[in-house]
Design a protein around this motif. Sequence first.
Motif, short mmCIF file in Angstrom:
data_model
loop_
_atom_site.label_atom_id
_atom_site.label_comp_id
_atom_site.label_asym_id
_atom_site.label_seq_id
_atom_site.Cartn_x
_atom_site.Cartn_y
_atom_site.Cartn_z
N TRP A 30 0.90 -1.21 0.07
CA TRP A 30 -0.01 0.10 0.01
C TRP A 30 0.68 1.27 0.01
O TRP A 30 0.40 2.36 -0.10
CB TRP A 30 -0.85 -0.03 1.12
CG TRP A 30 -0.41 -0.03 2.51
CD1 TRP A 30 -0.15 -1.51 3.19
CD2 TRP A 30 0.08 0.81 3.25
NE1 TRP A 30 0.54 -1.04 4.28
CE2 TRP A 30 0.51 0.33 4.60
CE3 TRP A 30 -0.11 2.34 3.46
CZ2 TRP A 30 0.93 0.99 5.66
CZ3 TRP A 30 0.35 3.15 4.39
CH2 TRP A 30 0.93 2.32 5.52
N SER A 32 3.47 1.26 -2.21
CA SER A 32 4.33 1.34 -3.41
C SER A 32 4.16 2.46 -4.38
O SER A 32 5.12 2.67 -5.15
CB SER A 32 3.85 0.10 -4.20
OG SER A 32 2.60 0.05 -4.62
N TRP A 33 3.19 3.35 -3.97
CA TRP A 33 3.15 4.49 -4.96
C TRP A 33 4.14 5.52 -4.46
O TRP A 33 4.69 6.30 -5.33
CB TRP A 33 1.71 5.21 -4.75
CG TRP A 33 1.37 5.57 -3.06
CD1 TRP A 33 0.91 4.85 -2.19
CD2 TRP A 33 1.65 6.90 -2.61
NE1 TRP A 33 0.88 5.43 -1.25
CE2 TRP A 33 1.41 6.77 -1.40
CE3 TRP A 33 2.49 8.16 -3.28
CZ2 TRP A 33 1.53 8.02 -0.47
CZ3 TRP A 33 2.48 9.03 -2.22
CH2 TRP A 33 1.96 9.10 -0.88
N TRP A 36 7.15 5.34 -7.23
CA TRP A 36 7.01 5.69 -8.73
C TRP A 36 7.67 6.83 -9.07
O TRP A 36 7.91 7.89 -8.38
CB TRP A 36 5.48 6.27 -9.14
CG TRP A 36 5.25 6.19 -10.40
CD1 TRP A 36 4.93 5.23 -11.40
CD2 TRP A 36 5.32 7.54 -11.14
NE1 TRP A 36 4.91 6.29 -12.48
CE2 TRP A 36 4.82 7.41 -12.34
CE3 TRP A 36 5.47 9.07 -10.67
CZ2 TRP A 36 4.92 8.55 -13.20
CZ3 TRP A 36 5.35 9.88 -11.55
CH2 TRP A 36 5.08 9.73 -12.86
N ASN A 63 11.77 10.18 -7.44
CA ASN A 63 10.46 9.51 -7.23
C ASN A 63 9.59 10.55 -6.16
O ASN A 63 9.90 11.33 -5.97
CB ASN A 63 10.67 7.98 -6.82
CG ASN A 63 11.57 8.07 -5.34
OD1 ASN A 63 11.24 8.81 -4.70
ND2 ASN A 63 12.35 6.85 -5.48
#
Length: 85
Positions: A30, A32-33, A36, A63
Amino acid sequence: MKRALLLILYLFGGLLIGTLLTEIARNVSWLSWLCWGKSIGINSLSVDLSVVQFNFGITISMNVAVLICLIIAVVLYVKTAGKIH
């Protein structure tokens, strides 16, 4: 001079903490965004002068976690830089 060093310290700290958060978030589904992002740069630029060979390369990776930490570092710098004489 002191303010410039303080800014560099805050930015470096923001980069380190952002990188640490990226590594932690990589294993949590949850979060992992936060991982990005994109990388840009030159992978390898070679110069061969027959006797000496040079290889140059630079990559900048950005990121979400690092960006958030850098923004926090700049806000902290603005709040504390006024107190430095």
